[in-house]
Design a protein around this motif. Structure first.
Motif, PDB file in Angstrom:
ATOM      1  N   LYS A  21       0.859  -1.182   0.000  1.00 25.32           N
ATOM      2  CA  LYS A  21       0.000   0.000   0.000  1.00 25.32           C
ATOM      3  C   LYS A  21       0.897   1.234   0.000  1.00 25.32           C
ATOM      4  O   LYS A  21       1.601   1.517   0.965  1.00 25.32           O
ATOM      5  N   ALA A  22       0.863   1.959  -1.121  1.00 23.86           N
ATOM      6  CA  ALA A  22       1.723   3.131  -1.261  1.00 23.86           C
ATOM      7  C   ALA A  22       1.207   4.282  -0.412  1.00 23.86           C
ATOM      8  O   ALA A  22      -0.001   4.436  -0.207  1.00 23.86           O
ATOM      9  N   ASP A  23       2.141   5.095   0.063  1.00 30.13           N
ATOM     10  CA  ASP A  23       1.801   6.267   0.868  1.00 30.13           C
ATOM     11  C   ASP A  23       1.011   7.269   0.024  1.00 30.13           C
ATOM     12  O   ASP A  23       1.409   7.620  -1.089  1.00 30.13           O
ATOM     13  N   LYS A  24      -0.123   7.724   0.565  1.00 31.51           N
ATOM     14  CA  LYS A  24      -1.017   8.626  -0.168  1.00 31.51           C
ATOM     15  C   LYS A  24      -0.317   9.923  -0.557  1.00 31.51           C
ATOM     16  O   LYS A  24      -0.485  10.426  -1.681  1.00 31.51           O
ATOM     17  N   ASN A  25       0.466  10.485   0.357  1.00 33.59           N
ATOM     18  CA  ASN A  25       1.159  11.738   0.075  1.00 33.59           C
ATOM     19  C   ASN A  25       2.193  11.565  -1.044  1.00 33.59           C
ATOM     20  O   ASN A  25       2.367  12.454  -1.882  1.00 33.59           O
ATOM     21  N   MET A  26       2.870  10.415  -1.041  1.00 34.38           N
ATOM     22  CA  MET A  26       3.851  10.149  -2.090  1.00 34.38           C
ATOM     23  C   MET A  26       3.169  10.058  -3.458  1.00 34.38           C
ATOM     24  O   MET A  26       3.683  10.564  -4.455  1.00 34.38           O
ATOM     25  N   GLU A  69       0.402  11.521  -4.375  1.00 33.82           N
ATOM     26  CA  GLU A  69      -0.036  12.856  -4.781  1.00 33.82           C
ATOM     27  C   GLU A  69       1.126  13.668  -5.351  1.00 33.82           C
ATOM     28  O   GLU A  69       0.983  14.372  -6.352  1.00 33.82           O
ATOM     29  N   ILE A  70       2.306  13.563  -4.718  1.00 37.16           N
ATOM     30  CA  ILE A  70       3.478  14.281  -5.219  1.00 37.16           C
ATOM     31  C   ILE A  70       3.888  13.727  -6.588  1.00 37.16           C
ATOM     32  O   ILE A  70       4.191  14.481  -7.519  1.00 37.16           O
ATOM     33  N   ALA A  71       3.879  12.387  -6.714  1.00 33.72           N
ATOM     34  CA  ALA A  71       4.242  11.763  -7.992  1.00 33.72           C
ATOM     35  C   ALA A  71       3.262  12.177  -9.093  1.00 33.72           C
ATOM     36  O   ALA A  71       3.663  12.410 -10.240  1.00 33.72           O
ATOM     37  N   ALA A  72       1.971  12.296  -8.736  1.00 34.88           N
ATOM     38  CA  ALA A  72       0.956  12.721  -9.708  1.00 34.88           C
ATOM     39  C   ALA A  72       1.216  14.147 -10.190  1.00 34.88           C
ATOM     40  O   ALA A  72       1.038  14.468 -11.371  1.00 34.88           O
ATOM     41  N   LYS A  73       1.672  15.022  -9.278  1.00 35.51           N
ATOM     42  CA  LYS A  73       1.983  16.412  -9.649  1.00 35.51           C
ATOM     43  C   LYS A  73       3.210  16.463 -10.560  1.00 35.51           C
ATOM     44  O   LYS A  73       3.272  17.290 -11.481  1.00 35.51           O
ATOM     45  N   ILE A  74       4.181  15.576 -10.308  1.00 29.84           N
ATOM     46  CA  ILE A  74       5.359  15.506 -11.180  1.00 29.84           C
ATOM     47  C   ILE A  74       4.934  15.100 -12.590  1.00 29.84           C
ATOM     48  O   ILE A  74       5.412  15.650 -13.586  1.00 29.84           O
ATOM     49  N   ILE A  75       4.007  14.142 -12.669  1.00 30.67           N
ATOM     50  CA  ILE A  75       3.494  13.691 -13.967  1.00 30.67           C
ATOM     51  C   ILE A  75       2.816  14.843 -14.696  1.00 30.67           C
ATOM     52  O   ILE A  75       2.999  15.043 -15.907  1.00 30.67           O
ATOM     53  N   GLU A  76       2.017  15.638 -13.952  1.00 30.97           N
ATOM     54  CA  GLU A  76       1.346  16.801 -14.551  1.00 30.97           C
ATOM     55  C   GLU A  76       2.369  17.780 -15.122  1.00 30.97           C
ATOM     56  O   GLU A  76       2.180  18.343 -16.207  1.00 30.97           O
ATOM     57  N   GLN A  77       3.465  17.990 -14.390  1.00 33.20           N
ATOM     58  CA  GLN A  77       4.499  18.920 -14.845  1.00 33.20           C
ATOM     59  C   GLN A  77       5.167  18.446 -16.135  1.00 33.20           C
ATOM     60  O   GLN A  77       5.640  19.253 -16.938  1.00 33.20           O
ATOM     61  N   GLN A  78       5.215  17.130 -16.334  1.00 32.47           N
ATOM     62  CA  GLN A  78       5.930  16.579 -17.477  1.00 32.47           C
ATOM     63  C   GLN A  78       5.004  16.192 -18.635  1.00 32.47           C
ATOM     64  O   GLN A  78       5.434  15.525 -19.584  1.00 32.47           O
ATOM     65  N   GLU A  79       3.735  16.620 -18.571  1.00 30.91           N
ATOM     66  CA  GLU A  79       2.811  16.332 -19.670  1.00 30.91           C
ATOM     67  C   GLU A  79       3.233  17.100 -20.922  1.00 30.91           C
ATOM     68  O   GLU A  79       3.764  18.207 -20.839  1.00 30.91           O
ATOM     69  N   MET A 136      10.645   9.791  -0.254  1.00 24.64           N
ATOM     70  CA  MET A 136       9.884  11.032  -0.085  1.00 24.64           C
ATOM     71  C   MET A 136      10.736  12.245  -0.442  1.00 24.64           C
ATOM     72  O   MET A 136      10.279  13.177  -1.107  1.00 24.64           O
ATOM     73  N   GLU A 137      12.007  12.237  -0.005  1.00 23.64           N
ATOM     74  CA  GLU A 137      12.902  13.353  -0.316  1.00 23.64           C
ATOM     75  C   GLU A 137      13.119  13.466  -1.821  1.00 23.64           C
ATOM     76  O   GLU A 137      13.164  14.557  -2.388  1.00 23.64           O
ATOM     77  N   ALA A 138      13.259  12.315  -2.487  1.00 24.34           N
ATOM     78  CA  ALA A 138      13.456  12.314  -3.936  1.00 24.34           C
ATOM     79  C   ALA A 138      12.234  12.880  -4.650  1.00 24.34           C
ATOM     80  O   ALA A 138      12.353  13.641  -5.611  1.00 24.34           O
ATOM     81  N   LEU A 139      11.039  12.524  -4.174  1.00 25.85           N
ATOM     82  CA  LEU A 139       9.807  13.031  -4.778  1.00 25.85           C
ATOM     83  C   LEU A 139       9.696  14.541  -4.601  1.00 25.85           C
ATOM     84  O   LEU A 139       9.348  15.272  -5.536  1.00 25.85           O
ATOM     85  N   ARG A 140       9.998  15.027  -3.411  1.00 18.76           N
ATOM     86  CA  ARG A 140       9.909  16.458  -3.143  1.00 18.76           C
ATOM     87  C   ARG A 140      10.885  17.250  -3.998  1.00 18.76           C
ATOM     88  O   ARG A 140      10.560  18.298  -4.546  1.00 18.76           O
ATOM     89  N   ARG A 141      12.121  16.749  -4.114  1.00 19.74           N
ATOM     90  CA  ARG A 141      13.116  17.456  -4.918  1.00 19.74           C
ATOM     91  C   ARG A 141      12.759  17.408  -6.401  1.00 19.74           C
ATOM     92  O   ARG A 141      13.010  18.359  -7.139  1.00 19.74           O
ATOM     93  N   SER A 142      12.193  16.281  -6.847  1.00 22.49           N
ATOM     94  CA  SER A 142      11.764  16.169  -8.241  1.00 22.49           C
ATOM     95  C   SER A 142      10.662  17.176  -8.538  1.00 22.49           C
ATOM     96  O   SER A 142      10.643  17.805  -9.596  1.00 22.49           O
ATOM     97  N   LEU A 143       9.716  17.323  -7.604  1.00 19.28           N
ATOM     98  CA  LEU A 143       8.618  18.270  -7.776  1.00 19.28           C
ATOM     99  C   LEU A 143       9.150  19.696  -7.854  1.00 19.28           C
ATOM    100  O   LEU A 143       8.618  20.537  -8.586  1.00 19.28           O
ATOM    101  N   ALA A 144      10.229  19.962  -7.110  1.00 14.41           N
ATOM    102  CA  ALA A 144      10.823  21.303  -7.095  1.00 14.41           C
ATOM    103  C   ALA A 144      11.736  21.531  -8.300  1.00 14.41           C
ATOM    104  O   ALA A 144      12.283  22.628  -8.463  1.00 14.41           O
ATOM    105  N   GLY A 145      11.911  20.504  -9.113  1.00 11.60           N
ATOM    106  CA  GLY A 145      12.753  20.635 -10.295  1.00 11.60           C
ATOM    107  C   GLY A 145      14.215  20.481 -10.017  1.00 11.60           C
ATOM    108  O   GLY A 145      15.060  20.824 -10.854  1.00 11.60           O
ATOM    109  N   ASP A 146      14.572  19.974  -8.845  1.00  4.80           N
ATOM    110  CA  ASP A 146      15.978  19.784  -8.471  1.00  4.80           C
ATOM    111  C   ASP A 146      16.425  18.407  -8.947  1.00  4.80           C
ATOM    112  O   ASP A 146      16.302  17.419  -8.233  1.00  4.80           O
ATOM    113  N   LYS A 147      16.942  18.348 -10.174  1.00  7.71           N
ATOM    114  CA  LYS A 147      17.325  17.060 -10.752  1.00  7.71           C
ATOM    115  C   LYS A 147      18.814  16.766 -10.617  1.00  7.71           C
ATOM    116  O   LYS A 147      19.263  15.651 -10.804  1.00  7.71           O
ATOM    117  N   LYS A 148      19.594  17.811 -10.297  1.00 10.34           N
ATOM    118  CA  LYS A 148      21.051  17.621 -10.241  1.00 10.34           C
ATOM    119  C   LYS A 148      21.521  17.203  -8.852  1.00 10.34           C
ATOM    120  O   LYS A 148      22.374  16.351  -8.701  1.00 10.34           O
TER     121      LYS A 148
END
Length: 282
Positions: A186-191, A193-203, A246-258
């Motif tokens: 069972k995946a964490d609900k907050n994770m 939601e963050i992953a879904a927002k990353i997907i929206e950003q990359q549409e 979770m940290e990776a998801l948050r940084r990805s959402l913020a656009g911090d890929k490096k």
């Protein structure tokens, strides 16, 4: 048309038929291919057919055989193979029409262009193509190509037809044989939601011109460097790091890929207990 057809025959819808030609819709001419050379002389290696008992064999003395049991073959001549002719050897009969969504993507195979073969074929071909376009469905037929009968899915495109060979039922493995062993988690609900927002950003829109073979480009660059006599430094590719999800998801959402994500802490050791087996779907 400069290309040579892969197959020539007739396309038939009920009593209406016309001569057609099938051409491959893709090309692999740009692929990097290597020749086998002798390590010292750099001469190109020749592959010589060899009999384990008598030595090198002339190609004129090679025949085709099918192994029916260990080291026991049935020899078949080219004339005998040619005698196995089905109607689909020279005619694509349209058997039925289906919705495109009915065909699982696992079954789609190689694409081809199907065109009228000669001016006299154009009128009948146009009638069949326009009738197919009006139906708005995928036409299914069969043809024999490269000594195999293949199912063909056809759809109108422009002034011609695009045809796809379809894999057979026996060729496609069942997803369950690979997916059933994946544990139920069972995946964490907050994770999520963050992953879904990353997907929206990359549409974005599908643009095939954006897709390039970076591996092939790197190979060509390597060959160019060596061809110019320059020394090539071999570097080991970096492996994927174990990170805090979770940290990776948050940084990805913020656009911090490096910046590397924070390393996950090793889990505390527990008493040696046998884990419960993963539940499988019914």
């Amino acid at each position: 048309m400069a290309a040579r057809p892969t197959w020539q025959g007739h396309l038939r819808l009920s009593l209406v038929s016309c001569p057609v030609a099938l051409y491959t819709a893709t090309s692999r001419t740009g692929d990097v291919s290597f020749n086998m050379l002798h390590k010292t002389t750099h001469n190109r290696i020749r592959m010589i057919p060899t009999d384990p008992e008598t030595g090198p064999v002339d190609r004129a003395d090679i025949v085709k055989g099918y192994e029916i049991e260990k080291d026991h073959y049935v020899v078949v001549t080219p004339e005998e193979i040619d005698s196995v002719r089905l109607e689909s050897t020279r005619t694509i009969d349209i058997d039925k029409f289906v919705d495109a969504e009915e065909i699982d993507r696992l079954y789609w195979n190689d694409p081809y262009f199907l065109v009228p073969d000669g001016k006299v074929a154009v009128e009948a071909f146009t009638v069949i193509r326009e009738a197919m376009a009006k139906a708005g469905k995928i036409a299914l037929g069969r043809l024999v190509m490269h000594q195999r009968e293949r199912m063909l899915a056809m759809e109108p495109r422009g002034k011609g037809l695009v045809a796809y060979t379809l894999r057979t039922f026996d060729e496609v493995k069942t997803p369950e044989s690979f997916f059933d062993d994946i544990p139920e988690v069972k995946a964490d609900k907050n994770m999520i939601e963050i992953a879904a927002k990353i997907i929206e950003q990359q549409e974005g829109d599908f643009d095939p011109s954006e897709f390039k073979d970076h591996y092939e480009e790197a190979l060509r660059a390597l060959i160019k460097e060596k061809g110019a006599g320059r020394k090539v430094t071999v570097e080991e590719p970096k492996g994927a790091e174990v990170i805090d999800l979770m940290e990776a998801l948050r940084r990805s959402l913020a656009g911090d890929k490096k910046a590397p994500a924070k390393m996950a802490k090793a889990p505390a050791k527990k008493a040696a207990t046998k884990p419960a087996p993963a539940k499988k779907r019914a």
